[in-house]
Design a protein around this motif. Structure first.
Motif, PDB file in Angstrom:
ATOM      1  N   GLY A  29       0.816  -1.215   0.000  1.00  0.00           N
ATOM      2  CA  GLY A  29       0.000   0.000   0.000  1.00  0.00           C
ATOM      3  C   GLY A  29       0.846   1.260   0.000  1.00  0.00           C
ATOM      4  O   GLY A  29       0.569   2.207  -0.745  1.00  0.00           O
ATOM      5  N   VAL A  30       1.872   1.274   0.825  1.00  0.00           N
ATOM      6  CA  VAL A  30       2.777   2.435   0.849  1.00  0.00           C
ATOM      7  C   VAL A  30       3.465   2.589  -0.504  1.00  0.00           C
ATOM      8  O   VAL A  30       3.612   3.701  -1.021  1.00  0.00           O
ATOM      9  CB  VAL A  30       3.800   2.306   2.002  1.00  0.00           C
ATOM     10  CG1 VAL A  30       4.897   3.342   1.881  1.00  0.00           C
ATOM     11  CG2 VAL A  30       3.094   2.425   3.347  1.00  0.00           C
ATOM     12  N   SER A  31       3.865   1.479  -1.106  1.00  0.00           N
ATOM     13  CA  SER A  31       4.501   1.529  -2.433  1.00  0.00           C
ATOM     14  C   SER A  31       3.561   2.111  -3.476  1.00  0.00           C
ATOM     15  O   SER A  31       3.976   2.898  -4.330  1.00  0.00           O
ATOM     16  CB  SER A  31       4.941   0.132  -2.863  1.00  0.00           C
ATOM     17  OG  SER A  31       5.898  -0.380  -1.980  1.00  0.00           O
ATOM     18  N   GLU A  32       2.296   1.730  -3.422  1.00  0.00           N
ATOM     19  CA  GLU A  32       1.326   2.261  -4.379  1.00  0.00           C
ATOM     20  C   GLU A  32       1.061   3.744  -4.151  1.00  0.00           C
ATOM     21  O   GLU A  32       0.891   4.504  -5.116  1.00  0.00           O
ATOM     22  CB  GLU A  32       0.029   1.464  -4.308  1.00  0.00           C
ATOM     23  CG  GLU A  32       0.187   0.072  -4.857  1.00  0.00           C
ATOM     24  CD  GLU A  32      -1.026  -0.791  -4.631  1.00  0.00           C
ATOM     25  OE1 GLU A  32      -2.020  -0.304  -4.045  1.00  0.00           O
ATOM     26  OE2 GLU A  32      -0.983  -1.957  -5.037  1.00  0.00           O
ATOM     27  N   ILE A  33       1.020   4.163  -2.909  1.00  0.00           N
ATOM     28  CA  ILE A  33       0.831   5.585  -2.614  1.00  0.00           C
ATOM     29  C   ILE A  33       2.009   6.384  -3.152  1.00  0.00           C
ATOM     30  O   ILE A  33       1.825   7.428  -3.794  1.00  0.00           O
ATOM     31  CB  ILE A  33       0.639   5.804  -1.100  1.00  0.00           C
ATOM     32  CG1 ILE A  33      -0.709   5.217  -0.654  1.00  0.00           C
ATOM     33  CG2 ILE A  33       0.725   7.289  -0.749  1.00  0.00           C
ATOM     34  CD1 ILE A  33      -0.892   5.156   0.845  1.00  0.00           C
ATOM     35  N   VAL A  34       3.220   5.907  -2.915  1.00  0.00           N
ATOM     36  CA  VAL A  34       4.417   6.586  -3.423  1.00  0.00           C
ATOM     37  C   VAL A  34       4.399   6.623  -4.950  1.00  0.00           C
ATOM     38  O   VAL A  34       4.685   7.658  -5.566  1.00  0.00           O
ATOM     39  CB  VAL A  34       5.696   5.908  -2.898  1.00  0.00           C
ATOM     40  CG1 VAL A  34       6.935   6.420  -3.604  1.00  0.00           C
ATOM     41  CG2 VAL A  34       5.819   6.109  -1.391  1.00  0.00           C
ATOM     42  N   ALA A  35       4.026   5.515  -5.578  1.00  0.00           N
ATOM     43  CA  ALA A  35       3.959   5.480  -7.044  1.00  0.00           C
ATOM     44  C   ALA A  35       2.912   6.452  -7.565  1.00  0.00           C
ATOM     45  O   ALA A  35       3.139   7.145  -8.568  1.00  0.00           O
ATOM     46  CB  ALA A  35       3.653   4.061  -7.524  1.00  0.00           C
ATOM     47  N   GLY A  36       1.779   6.522  -6.908  1.00  0.00           N
ATOM     48  CA  GLY A  36       0.737   7.460  -7.323  1.00  0.00           C
ATOM     49  C   GLY A  36       1.194   8.903  -7.227  1.00  0.00           C
ATOM     50  O   GLY A  36       0.902   9.720  -8.102  1.00  0.00           O
ATOM     51  N   ILE A  37       1.917   9.217  -6.166  1.00  0.00           N
ATOM     52  CA  ILE A  37       2.436  10.586  -6.011  1.00  0.00           C
ATOM     53  C   ILE A  37       3.486  10.883  -7.072  1.00  0.00           C
ATOM     54  O   ILE A  37       3.496  11.958  -7.668  1.00  0.00           O
ATOM     55  CB  ILE A  37       2.992  10.777  -4.583  1.00  0.00           C
ATOM     56  CG1 ILE A  37       1.838  10.747  -3.579  1.00  0.00           C
ATOM     57  CG2 ILE A  37       3.783  12.074  -4.476  1.00  0.00           C
ATOM     58  CD1 ILE A  37       2.274  10.676  -2.133  1.00  0.00           C
ATOM     59  N   LEU A  48      -6.679   7.243  -7.963  1.00  0.00           N
ATOM     60  CA  LEU A  48      -7.173   5.861  -7.889  1.00  0.00           C
ATOM     61  C   LEU A  48      -6.075   4.913  -7.415  1.00  0.00           C
ATOM     62  O   LEU A  48      -6.340   3.992  -6.636  1.00  0.00           O
ATOM     63  CB  LEU A  48      -7.717   5.424  -9.250  1.00  0.00           C
ATOM     64  CG  LEU A  48      -8.982   6.156  -9.697  1.00  0.00           C
ATOM     65  CD1 LEU A  48      -9.266   5.871 -11.160  1.00  0.00           C
ATOM     66  CD2 LEU A  48     -10.147   5.772  -8.825  1.00  0.00           C
ATOM     67  N   LEU A  49      -4.852   5.135  -7.867  1.00  0.00           N
ATOM     68  CA  LEU A  49      -3.728   4.329  -7.393  1.00  0.00           C
ATOM     69  C   LEU A  49      -3.465   4.621  -5.912  1.00  0.00           C
ATOM     70  O   LEU A  49      -3.216   3.704  -5.122  1.00  0.00           O
ATOM     71  CB  LEU A  49      -2.481   4.614  -8.227  1.00  0.00           C
ATOM     72  CG  LEU A  49      -1.230   3.801  -7.921  1.00  0.00           C
ATOM     73  CD1 LEU A  49      -1.496   2.313  -8.087  1.00  0.00           C
ATOM     74  CD2 LEU A  49      -0.089   4.230  -8.820  1.00  0.00           C
ATOM     75  N   ILE A  50      -3.554   5.883  -5.549  1.00  0.00           N
ATOM     76  CA  ILE A  50      -3.366   6.271  -4.148  1.00  0.00           C
ATOM     77  C   ILE A  50      -4.486   5.692  -3.292  1.00  0.00           C
ATOM     78  O   ILE A  50      -4.238   5.216  -2.175  1.00  0.00           O
ATOM     79  CB  ILE A  50      -3.282   7.803  -4.029  1.00  0.00           C
ATOM     80  CG1 ILE A  50      -2.024   8.314  -4.743  1.00  0.00           C
ATOM     81  CG2 ILE A  50      -3.302   8.247  -2.574  1.00  0.00           C
ATOM     82  CD1 ILE A  50      -1.947   9.812  -4.901  1.00  0.00           C
ATOM     83  N   LEU A  51      -5.712   5.684  -3.806  1.00  0.00           N
ATOM     84  CA  LEU A  51      -6.840   5.096  -3.077  1.00  0.00           C
ATOM     85  C   LEU A  51      -6.628   3.605  -2.848  1.00  0.00           C
ATOM     86  O   LEU A  51      -6.849   3.093  -1.745  1.00  0.00           O
ATOM     87  CB  LEU A  51      -8.151   5.317  -3.838  1.00  0.00           C
ATOM     88  CG  LEU A  51      -9.391   4.644  -3.254  1.00  0.00           C
ATOM     89  CD1 LEU A  51      -9.720   5.219  -1.885  1.00  0.00           C
ATOM     90  CD2 LEU A  51     -10.565   4.795  -4.202  1.00  0.00           C
ATOM     91  N   GLY A  52      -6.175   2.903  -3.866  1.00  0.00           N
ATOM     92  CA  GLY A  52      -5.880   1.479  -3.709  1.00  0.00           C
ATOM     93  C   GLY A  52      -4.806   1.237  -2.660  1.00  0.00           C
ATOM     94  O   GLY A  52      -4.907   0.319  -1.845  1.00  0.00           O
ATOM     95  N   GLY A  53      -3.779   2.084  -2.664  1.00  0.00           N
ATOM     96  CA  GLY A  53      -2.726   1.975  -1.660  1.00  0.00           C
ATOM     97  C   GLY A  53      -3.237   2.263  -0.264  1.00  0.00           C
ATOM     98  O   GLY A  53      -2.881   1.574   0.700  1.00  0.00           O
TER      99      GLY A  53
END
Length: 106
Positions: A29-37, A48-53
């Motif tokens: 989840g943290v990885s997806e939040i970082v990727a979304g940012i 949406l990527l940040i929401l999934g994270g």
């Protein structure tokens, strides 16, 4: 060896599995939040990527916060998480589809 330990101590094995799933959910989840940012300038609707994270992190934290309840309801939590996460990723896929179709082919 792991199979023998699981047969000998199923309670400890289920708790270990719970913690493995919780840590996996938080790290991914943290990885997806970082990727979304980081992809904020490259794709539209990166939220949406940040929401999934964020859903993944919340899922992991809930498992760590209530391990006893998590053991009893792990199947329900995984099911709810999978449905919500799947919806977020499908929505993201539709948004990213337009981005990738215009990308040059290497």
């Amino acid at each position: 060896m792991a199979g023998l330990v699981a047969l000998a101590w199923p309670g400890i094995t289920s708790i270990a599995l719970l913690f493995v799933v919780a840590v996996w959910a938080i790290v991914s989840g943290v990885s997806e939040i970082v990727a979304g940012i980081q992809l904020r300038k490259r794709i539209d609707n990166e939220w949406l990527l940040i929401l999934g994270g964020a859903l993944s992190v919340i899922f992991g934290v809930l498992l760590l916060a209530w391990p006893g309840a998590g053991l009893l309801s792990l199947a329900w939590l995984i099911g709810i998480f999978a449905v919500l996460y799947g919806i977020a990723m499908i929505a993201l896929a539709f948004r990213v589809k337009n981005f990738t179709s215009g990308a040059p082919v290497p």
